[in-house]
Design a protein around this motif. Structure first.
Motif, PDB file in Angstrom:
ATOM      1  N   THR A  30      19.653  -5.850  -7.903  1.00 62.47           N
ATOM      2  CA  THR A  30      19.855  -5.278  -6.571  1.00 62.47           C
ATOM      3  C   THR A  30      18.631  -4.500  -6.100  1.00 62.47           C
ATOM      4  N   LEU A  31      17.740  -4.157  -7.025  1.00 64.03           N
ATOM      5  CA  LEU A  31      16.562  -3.362  -6.674  1.00 64.03           C
ATOM      6  C   LEU A  31      15.325  -4.210  -6.409  1.00 64.03           C
ATOM      7  N   ILE A  32      15.357  -5.456  -6.853  1.00 64.01           N
ATOM      8  CA  ILE A  32      14.166  -6.297  -6.739  1.00 64.01           C
ATOM      9  C   ILE A  32      13.859  -6.585  -5.274  1.00 64.01           C
ATOM     10  N   SER A  33      12.590  -6.483  -4.925  1.00 66.55           N
ATOM     11  CA  SER A  33      12.141  -6.780  -3.569  1.00 66.55           C
ATOM     12  C   SER A  33      12.411  -8.241  -3.232  1.00 66.55           C
ATOM     13  N   LYS A  34      12.478  -8.537  -1.943  1.00 67.33           N
ATOM     14  CA  LYS A  34      12.696  -9.916  -1.512  1.00 67.33           C
ATOM     15  C   LYS A  34      11.540 -10.827  -1.895  1.00 67.33           C
ATOM     16  N   VAL A  35      10.388 -10.231  -2.248  1.00 63.98           N
ATOM     17  CA  VAL A  35       9.231 -11.036  -2.643  1.00 63.98           C
ATOM     18  C   VAL A  35       9.100 -11.134  -4.157  1.00 63.98           C
ATOM     19  N   GLY A  36      10.081 -10.595  -4.894  1.00 61.40           N
ATOM     20  CA  GLY A  36      10.043 -10.682  -6.347  1.00 61.40           C
ATOM     21  C   GLY A  36       9.950  -9.316  -6.991  1.00 61.40           C
ATOM     22  N   GLY A  37      10.054  -9.312  -8.328  1.00 65.26           N
ATOM     23  CA  GLY A  37      10.043  -8.052  -9.056  1.00 65.26           C
ATOM     24  C   GLY A  37       8.890  -7.937 -10.021  1.00 65.26           C
ATOM     25  N   ILE A  38       8.859  -6.803 -10.748  1.00 64.32           N
ATOM     26  CA  ILE A  38       7.806  -6.526 -11.721  1.00 64.32           C
ATOM     27  C   ILE A  38       8.003  -7.334 -13.000  1.00 64.32           C
ATOM     28  N   LEU A  39       9.264  -7.509 -13.395  1.00 71.46           N
ATOM     29  CA  LEU A  39       9.563  -8.194 -14.650  1.00 71.46           C
ATOM     30  C   LEU A  39       9.714  -9.695 -14.446  1.00 71.46           C
ATOM     31  N   SER A  40       9.182 -10.458 -15.379  1.00 67.90           N
ATOM     32  CA  SER A  40       9.405 -11.900 -15.361  1.00 67.90           C
ATOM     33  C   SER A  40      10.829 -12.165 -15.823  1.00 67.90           C
ATOM     34  N   PRO A  41      11.406 -13.306 -15.469  1.00 61.37           N
ATOM     35  CA  PRO A  41      12.775 -13.615 -15.917  1.00 61.37           C
ATOM     36  C   PRO A  41      12.918 -13.566 -17.439  1.00 61.37           C
ATOM     37  N   GLU A  42      11.906 -14.034 -18.160  1.00 63.46           N
ATOM     38  CA  GLU A  42      11.960 -14.043 -19.622  1.00 63.46           C
ATOM     39  C   GLU A  42      11.997 -12.613 -20.179  1.00 63.46           C
ATOM     40  N   THR A  43      11.128 -11.734 -19.649  1.00 62.21           N
ATOM     41  CA  THR A  43      11.099 -10.349 -20.107  1.00 62.21           C
ATOM     42  C   THR A  43      12.416  -9.646 -19.792  1.00 62.21           C
TER      43      THR A  43
END
Length: 422
Positions: A30-43
């Protein structure tokens, strides 16, 4: 405060730490920006797994590694264009400097870039914009261009033109694509084209129609010289909030690797409320990760007491937020000059300057929480973890929201001043 956050924290205080593990990923999303987040899906998946299995140290290590990677990453941006295309002005705009400032990229009507030239961002020294000559010059021939400029070191390429893109531009784009790199076509000086069209055809002038003509012309031009499905961004180097720059910024952020999005989001000028919100989203995500890290450590007895809650460190956090949103002391001086007012006059609008006003809480409830927190820290466990999560999350969120709101207030004042002067 978002009700989902309140419910999450309330439930965490009632249940055990496993609740944090179960809800970490859903709430993070819910916190991730619409352009993506800091963490990769794997991490993200690995952190979730560590929390569920009770491997707190592993989860903390992964969060810390991800945050360090985001904060310490190196970003190299290549900007390519012929003389007079506005390439250097574009670099200066992204770096937040004027063409007359010391260290600005050279601008002019004659060729000013005869070799690749690096320009560090003044606030983020790990970010470098490379001013590269256009292809076809004696030292930069199309067939050997990428090798000559050392293409492997750049994260992406921006190819700039102020009129028609050349066959060499199309050839270069194809070579960049073959090497697995991203490229973007940027058409500059759109504001000048609109002005000239309005002056010469005042009766028939329609802004949107002219912009569509420019876009169609660029698309046809690139299609004709061999670029399939080209994506064009129309920009003005002197008015970034207009035209396609917001769309360009979102596209670049989406295309960057997860750990490099954070630094690029922070360096972008706060030229609109949308750009302010993008920065707020990235920093809110980081706050949540920091809070989860603190909560994981607090689960261990005495850890909150050992690490403490360093007020100078919190003050530095607030200062960092101010810098990210262009509210550091130097930026305030520049804003005051633009508005034709005193620095003190600007500071009357900025609530984020008063650190102690933001952190102090002399209420009886606050003192009771502090005593309870101290007692829980000795034993560790779920309640201690929740205390730390609450304290870090809410205080830093308070800092962030105050700074972002200050940035919006000053944005409106500078925009109004620019409108009055127009």
């Amino acid at each position: 405060m978002d009700q989902s956050i309140v419910d999450f924290l309330k439930n965490s205080s009632i249940k055990n730490f496993q609740h944090l593990a179960n809800d970490f990923m859903p709430h993070y999303s819910t916190l991730i920006s619409k352009v993506g987040g800091i963490l990769s899906p794997e991490t993200l998946s690995n952190i979730q797994k560590d929390l569920q299995e009770g491997k707190l140290n592993d989860a903390v290590d992964k969060i810390q590694e991800s945050l360090a990677a985001a904060e310490n990453c190196i970003l190299e941006v290549a900007v390519i264009g012929e003389s007079g295309t506005g390439k250097s002005s574009f670099i200066n705009a992204l770096r937040g400097v004027s063409s007359e400032e010391e260290g600005a990229a050279n601008t002019g009507v004659v060729e000013t870039t005869m070799e690749k030239t690096p320009y560090q961002h003044p606030k983020y020294p790990k970010v470098t914009f490379w001013d590269l000559p256009g292809t076809g010059t004696p030292n930069f021939l199309p067939d050997t261009y990428l090798e000559t400029v050392g293409f492997t070191s750049y994260d992406f390429f921006i190819i700039i033109s102020s009129s028609r893109f050349s066959f060499n531009d199309a050839l270069l784009a194809q070579k960049i694509k073959e090497e697995g790199k991203k490229f973007y076509f940027v058409r500059t000086k759109v504001d000048s084209d609109l002005y000239n069209e309005e002056v010469t055809k005042p009766k028939s002038f329609k802004r949107e129609r002219v912009l569509q003509q420019i876009r169609d012309n660029c698309l046809a031009n690139l299609s004709n010289i061999g670029v399939p499905e080209p994506c064009i961004f129309l920009v003005s180097n002197f008015n970034l909030d207009n035209f396609d720059f917001p769309r360009l910024q979102e596209t670049l952020l989406k295309d960057l690797p997860a750990h490099k999005r954070h630094i690029f989001a922070l360096l972008l000028p706060t030229f609109s409320e949308a750009s302010i919100e993008i920065k707020r989203d990235f920093l809110k995500e980081k706050i949540w990760l920091d809070a989860v890290k603190s909560a994981s450590l607090a689960f261990v007895p005495f850890m909150p007491i050992i690490y403490g809650f360093d007020l100078p460190e919190q003050e530095k956090c607030l200062k960092d937020y101010r810098q990210h949103f262009g509210l550091d002391d130097m930026s305030i001086e520049e804003i005051a000059e633009k508005l034709g007012t005193s620095i003190q006059g600007i500071k009357t609008y900025i609530k984020s300057l008063d650190f102690w006003q933001l952190v102090k809480d002399d209420s009886i409830a606050a003192k009771a929480r502090s005593c309870a927190e101290c007692c829980c820290s000795v034993n560790g466990g779920a309640i201690s973890a929740v205390f730390q999560l609450l304290k870090v999350y809410f205080l830093h969120l308070k800092f962030l929201d105050t700074v972002a709101n200050d940035a919006k207030i000053l944005l409106h004042k500078t925009s109004k001043r620019a409108g009055d002067m127009a």
